[in-house]
Motif scaffolding. Structure first.
Motif, PDB file in Angstrom:
ATOM      1  N   GLN A  63       0.826  -1.212   0.000  1.00 41.37           N
ATOM      2  CA  GLN A  63       0.000   0.000   0.000  1.00 41.37           C
ATOM      3  C   GLN A  63       0.858   1.257   0.000  1.00 41.37           C
ATOM      4  O   GLN A  63       0.529   2.242  -0.661  1.00 41.37           O
ATOM      5  CB  GLN A  63      -0.939  -0.018   1.207  1.00 41.37           C
ATOM      6  N   GLN A  66       2.006   1.693  -3.518  1.00 38.95           N
ATOM      7  CA  GLN A  66       0.921   2.154  -4.380  1.00 38.95           C
ATOM      8  C   GLN A  66       0.638   3.644  -4.180  1.00 38.95           C
ATOM      9  O   GLN A  66       0.417   4.378  -5.147  1.00 38.95           O
ATOM     10  CB  GLN A  66      -0.336   1.337  -4.104  1.00 38.95           C
ATOM     11  N   VAL A  67       0.654   4.084  -2.917  1.00 45.33           N
ATOM     12  CA  VAL A  67       0.398   5.502  -2.637  1.00 45.33           C
ATOM     13  C   VAL A  67       1.485   6.375  -3.260  1.00 45.33           C
ATOM     14  O   VAL A  67       1.194   7.393  -3.911  1.00 45.33           O
ATOM     15  CB  VAL A  67       0.307   5.754  -1.118  1.00 45.33           C
ATOM     16  N   ARG A  69       3.480   5.746  -5.757  1.00 41.92           N
ATOM     17  CA  ARG A  69       3.403   5.755  -7.228  1.00 41.92           C
ATOM     18  C   ARG A  69       2.200   6.568  -7.714  1.00 41.92           C
ATOM     19  O   ARG A  69       2.277   7.244  -8.746  1.00 41.92           O
ATOM     20  CB  ARG A  69       3.338   4.321  -7.763  1.00 41.92           C
ATOM     21  N   ALA A  70       1.099   6.507  -6.985  1.00 43.27           N
ATOM     22  CA  ALA A  70      -0.075   7.313  -7.351  1.00 43.27           C
ATOM     23  C   ALA A  70       0.239   8.806  -7.254  1.00 43.27           C
ATOM     24  O   ALA A  70      -0.336   9.621  -7.989  1.00 43.27           O
ATOM     25  CB  ALA A  70      -1.257   6.964  -6.461  1.00 43.27           C
ATOM     26  N   GLU A  71       1.174   9.162  -6.369  1.00 46.44           N
ATOM     27  CA  GLU A  71       1.608  10.550  -6.217  1.00 46.44           C
ATOM     28  C   GLU A  71       2.690  10.931  -7.223  1.00 46.44           C
ATOM     29  O   GLU A  71       3.267  12.005  -7.156  1.00 46.44           O
ATOM     30  CB  GLU A  71       2.137  10.786  -4.796  1.00 46.44           C
ATOM     31  N   GLN A  72       2.995  10.002  -8.147  1.00 42.42           N
ATOM     32  CA  GLN A  72       4.036  10.201  -9.155  1.00 42.42           C
ATOM     33  C   GLN A  72       5.430  10.277  -8.547  1.00 42.42           C
ATOM     34  O   GLN A  72       6.337  10.896  -9.102  1.00 42.42           O
ATOM     35  CB  GLN A  72       3.760  11.452 -10.009  1.00 42.42           C
ATOM     36  N   GLY A  96       4.341  -1.266  -8.049  1.00 45.53           N
ATOM     37  CA  GLY A  96       5.275  -0.234  -8.486  1.00 45.53           C
ATOM     38  C   GLY A  96       6.687  -0.391  -7.954  1.00 45.53           C
ATOM     39  O   GLY A  96       7.533   0.481  -8.160  1.00 45.53           O
ATOM     40  N   GLU A 177       1.577   0.356 -19.196  1.00 49.55           N
ATOM     41  CA  GLU A 177       1.860   0.845 -17.846  1.00 49.55           C
ATOM     42  C   GLU A 177       2.966  -0.021 -17.257  1.00 49.55           C
ATOM     43  O   GLU A 177       2.725  -1.154 -16.852  1.00 49.55           O
ATOM     44  CB  GLU A 177       0.596   0.780 -16.979  1.00 49.55           C
TER      45      GLU A 177
END
Length: 251
Positions: A63, A66-67, A69-72, A96, A177
């Motif tokens: 998690q 994932q967080v 990577r979601a934030e780039q 990621g 992706e």
């Protein structure tokens, strides 16, 4: 150069031992015990690399990954996992992560994988031999990379198009992706389309270290890359040459 490492591990003896070993190795270490602290430290410290345990209380390592990577956030992430099944490792790559080490591990293996990740993300001085990065230049003495479009940094092979500077890749009209390691592996294969690359060459180009004939690391990454590139209904591009290595080609 002193590199900074964020270490997130809930097992105190392992965390303490790794923190001490990393410090002795010359890293600047921030050590935390859970996923919430890991996210806070990643935002606050901006480390050069993250060493992340998978199984932590509250927010687990997957998690956290994932967080970020979601934030780039593209900071290299090396996962520590006690799970040995391929599906579990794939879950980490899908989240990621760039690489993983299976517990129990030798600290020298952790060091080797950290060095490899940092080599791929730390710019080399202009004029440094080999500074063009993994897969650049030639695939062997005197053999040019036929797939390179020299001036643009774009690689085309079969119906693949790979834009090195933006780190984006397409198969036909479909954008892929990819994690950092998947991208570099696909780019290496595409640059050498039609040429069989042996395991040692791929390990050296992508990880900067050959983990030996017993390692399943490369097979896991190739398998996961195939799931993204060679989707059902498309012509397979990534082929295994048994006992030798891998090749990208249209059959």
């Amino acid at each position: 150069m002193t590199h900074s490492v964020l270490l997130a591990e809930d097992d105190r003896p392992i965390r303490t031992a790794l923190e001490r070993a990393l410090t002795l190795e010359g890293y600047q270490v921030t050590a935390v015990a859970d996923g919430i602290q890991a996210l806070a430290a990643a935002h606050r410290e901006r480390p050069d690399v993250i060493l992340l345990d998978v199984m932590m209380p509250g927010i687990d390592g997957l998690q956290v990954c994932q967080v970020l990577r979601a934030e780039q956030d593209r900071t290299p992430i090396l996962m520590l996992t006690a799970r040995v099944e391929t599906a579990d490792r794939i879950a980490g790559l899908d989240a990621g992560a760039d690489d993983y080490v299976v517990k129990p591990f030798e600290v020298e293996e952790v060091f080797a994988r950290l060095r490899a990740l940092l080599r791929r993300t730390t710019p080399e001085p202009a004029g440094t031999p080999g500074a063009a990065g993994p897969g650049a230049g030639t695939d062997g003495p005197g053999e040019p990379d036929e797939a390179r479009l020299a001036d643009s940094g774009v690689v085309e092979a079969a119906d693949l198009r790979i834009d090195g500077p933006s780190r984006r890749a397409w198969r036909g009209e479909r954008e892929l992706e990819l994690t950092r390691t998947e991208f570099e592996l696909l780019e290496l294969l595409a640059r050498n389309a039609g040429i069989v690359l042996d395991h040692s060459t791929i390990y050296d180009r992508i990880w900067g270290y050959d983990f030996g004939p017993g390692s399943k690391n490369l097979a896991v990454y190739v398998g996961y890359l195939r799931r993204k590139v060679d989707v059902p209904g498309s012509r397979p591009l990534i082929h295994t040459v048994r006992g030798v290595g891998y090749v990208l080609r249209e059959d």
